[in-house]
Design a protein around this motif. Structure first.
Motif, PDB file in Angstrom:
ATOM      1  N   THR A  23       0.857  -1.202   0.000  1.00 19.22           N
ATOM      2  CA  THR A  23       0.000   0.000   0.000  1.00 19.22           C
ATOM      3  C   THR A  23       0.878   1.231   0.000  1.00 19.22           C
ATOM      4  O   THR A  23       2.063   1.160   0.331  1.00 19.22           O
ATOM      5  CB  THR A  23      -0.903   0.078   1.259  1.00 19.22           C
ATOM      6  OG1 THR A  23      -0.078   0.024   2.429  1.00 19.22           O
ATOM      7  CG2 THR A  23      -1.913  -1.031   1.301  1.00 19.22           C
ATOM      8  N   GLN A  24       0.242   2.364  -0.376  1.00 10.73           N
ATOM      9  CA  GLN A  24       0.955   3.634  -0.290  1.00 10.73           C
ATOM     10  C   GLN A  24       0.896   4.176   1.125  1.00 10.73           C
ATOM     11  O   GLN A  24       1.816   4.803   1.601  1.00 10.73           O
ATOM     12  CB  GLN A  24       0.271   4.644  -1.226  1.00 10.73           C
ATOM     13  CG  GLN A  24       1.098   4.965  -2.433  1.00 10.73           C
ATOM     14  CD  GLN A  24       0.398   5.945  -3.359  1.00 10.73           C
ATOM     15  OE1 GLN A  24      -0.354   6.813  -2.949  1.00 10.73           O
ATOM     16  NE2 GLN A  24       0.676   5.783  -4.631  1.00 10.73           N
ATOM     17  N   LYS A  25      -0.241   3.935   1.776  1.00 11.48           N
ATOM     18  CA  LYS A  25      -0.444   4.419   3.140  1.00 11.48           C
ATOM     19  C   LYS A  25      -0.094   3.312   4.124  1.00 11.48           C
ATOM     20  O   LYS A  25      -0.209   2.136   3.787  1.00 11.48           O
ATOM     21  CB  LYS A  25      -1.923   4.745   3.352  1.00 11.48           C
ATOM     22  CG  LYS A  25      -2.408   5.967   2.634  1.00 11.48           C
ATOM     23  CD  LYS A  25      -3.873   6.202   2.924  1.00 11.48           C
ATOM     24  CE  LYS A  25      -4.094   6.659   4.365  1.00 11.48           C
ATOM     25  NZ  LYS A  25      -5.454   7.153   4.603  1.00 11.48           N
ATOM     26  N   GLY A  26       0.244   3.706   5.340  1.00 11.41           N
ATOM     27  CA  GLY A  26       0.452   2.696   6.378  1.00 11.41           C
ATOM     28  C   GLY A  26      -0.888   2.266   6.977  1.00 11.41           C
ATOM     29  O   GLY A  26      -1.834   3.036   6.999  1.00 11.41           O
ATOM     30  N   PRO A  38       5.561  -0.402   5.433  1.00 14.42           N
ATOM     31  CA  PRO A  38       4.414   0.495   5.607  1.00 14.42           C
ATOM     32  C   PRO A  38       4.090   1.359   4.391  1.00 14.42           C
ATOM     33  O   PRO A  38       2.926   1.528   4.045  1.00 14.42           O
ATOM     34  CB  PRO A  38       4.807   1.339   6.818  1.00 14.42           C
ATOM     35  CG  PRO A  38       5.614   0.400   7.637  1.00 14.42           C
ATOM     36  CD  PRO A  38       6.376  -0.454   6.648  1.00 14.42           C
ATOM     37  N   ARG A  39       5.088   1.908   3.720  1.00 12.46           N
ATOM     38  CA  ARG A  39       4.778   2.761   2.571  1.00 12.46           C
ATOM     39  C   ARG A  39       5.422   2.227   1.296  1.00 12.46           C
ATOM     40  O   ARG A  39       6.508   1.648   1.340  1.00 12.46           O
ATOM     41  CB  ARG A  39       5.258   4.184   2.836  1.00 12.46           C
ATOM     42  CG  ARG A  39       4.238   4.912   3.656  1.00 12.46           C
ATOM     43  CD  ARG A  39       4.700   6.194   4.263  1.00 12.46           C
ATOM     44  NE  ARG A  39       3.645   6.736   5.133  1.00 12.46           N
ATOM     45  CZ  ARG A  39       3.336   6.256   6.324  1.00 12.46           C
ATOM     46  NH1 ARG A  39       3.994   5.227   6.824  1.00 12.46           N
ATOM     47  NH2 ARG A  39       2.372   6.787   7.035  1.00 12.46           N
ATOM     48  N   SER A  95       7.467   1.987  -2.066  1.00 11.90           N
ATOM     49  CA  SER A  95       8.756   2.555  -2.458  1.00 11.90           C
ATOM     50  C   SER A  95       9.143   1.881  -3.778  1.00 11.90           C
ATOM     51  O   SER A  95       8.348   1.142  -4.356  1.00 11.90           O
ATOM     52  CB  SER A  95       9.809   2.230  -1.397  1.00 11.90           C
ATOM     53  OG  SER A  95      10.040   0.834  -1.403  1.00 11.90           O
ATOM     54  N   THR A 139       8.436  -1.716  -4.030  1.00 12.54           N
ATOM     55  CA  THR A 139       7.066  -2.185  -4.274  1.00 12.54           C
ATOM     56  C   THR A 139       6.915  -2.652  -5.715  1.00 12.54           C
ATOM     57  O   THR A 139       6.261  -3.662  -5.988  1.00 12.54           O
ATOM     58  CB  THR A 139       6.045  -1.061  -3.970  1.00 12.54           C
ATOM     59  OG1 THR A 139       6.355  -0.536  -2.682  1.00 12.54           O
ATOM     60  CG2 THR A 139       4.625  -1.590  -3.968  1.00 12.54           C
TER      61      THR A 139
END
Ligand SMILES: Nc1ncnc2c1ncn2[C@@H]1O[C@H](COP(=O)(O)OP(=O)(O)OP(=O)(O)O)[C@@H](O)[C@H]1O
Ligand SMILES: [Mg+2]
Length: 223
Positions: free
Chosen positions: A17-20, A97-98, A100, A103
């Motif tokens: 995900t982009q958000k945590g 969590p975010r 990068s 990903t």
């Protein structure tokens, strides 16, 4: 489902995900236990190097002796994780969590890349942006990207609107969802997964989502 030892190349499923906080580790652990219940040898690759949440969850699981066994290992890079993948029937990448640059490397390696998301526009927009970036910038095929709904509250209108919004996008929306329930977070506190909660209805609810992840990933691998 294929049993342990028959596959020579590991099935690969990623959670990013982009958000945590939308539920990568929650879905990754449920998926891992789902495969393990069917006799597959499972590894979770934990990319959350700062918090090691799935690594710590495994310690709680081992301390309490919960079965079936799953294994968790921390990896700093996809290359290292992939080097170990084929020792297992399935490897599950629990993303940092975010999002990068790792990903994209994760998505490129995966049979299925799952993006968990909540229902609010603040959650849905970044989920779709990540899917678009993976598809348009990195060439990940549309059918290998799927959304999983999590943190679903008690408003059916909100759920339906989120499903409608995602259905206008080209990516797959997994059947089932996880309602926001303390039973799920409490289960993980003691080393269990969402498909191992004692409440029958909530277990069935989680099983619906996890089995759709398993079915979709196994179908994509055989393509
Ligand atoms: N459906 C749910 N009901 C209740 N609690 C949940 C649910 N899903 C996740 N949680 C809780 O929300 C928190 C975040 O979930 P999780 O750790 O799976 O997200 P994540 O995407 O892996 O987060 P991070 O980005 O930090 O890695 C955890 O405390 C987890 O127990
Ligand atoms: Mg996590």
């Amino acid at each position: 489902m294929t049993k342990k030892g028959i596959l020579t190349v590991a099935l690969k499923i990623g959670f990013a995900t982009q958000k945590g906080g939308p539920g990568k580790s929650t879905d990754a652990r449920g998926t891992a236990v789902g495969f393990a219940q069917n006799g597959w040898a499972v590894k979770i690759a934990d990319f959350d190097l700062n918090q090691s949440t799935s690594t710590r969850w495994l310690q709680r699981r081992l301390t309490r002796g919960h079965k079936p066994e799953v294994s968790v290992e921390q990896f700093g890079s996809m290359a290292h994780a992939l080097a170990r993948a084929d020792d297992y029937d399935v490897i599950i990448f629990d993303g940092a969590p975010r999002a990068s640059k790792d990903t994209a490397a994760m998505a490129e390696a995966c049979d299925l890349l799952v993006i968990p998301t909540g229902l609010s526009v603040d959650d849905l927009d970044p989920a779709v942006e990540l899917a678009d970036a993976l598809h348009f910038k990195h060439g990940i095929p549309i059918e290998r990207i799927a959304f999983a709904l999590n943190h679903v509250g008690d408003s059916m209108a909100e759920l339906e609107e989120a499903q409608e919004y995602l259905s206008q996008k080209p990516y797959h929306v997994l059947a089932g969802y996880l309602p926001q329930k303390v039973s799920y977070s409490r289960a993980m506190d003691i080393g269990l997964s969402v498909i191992e909660v004692s409440h029958k209805g909530l277990r069935a609810q989680a099983e619906q989502l996890i089995s759709s992840i398993i079915k979709r990933a196994t179908a994509l691998q055989s393509k």
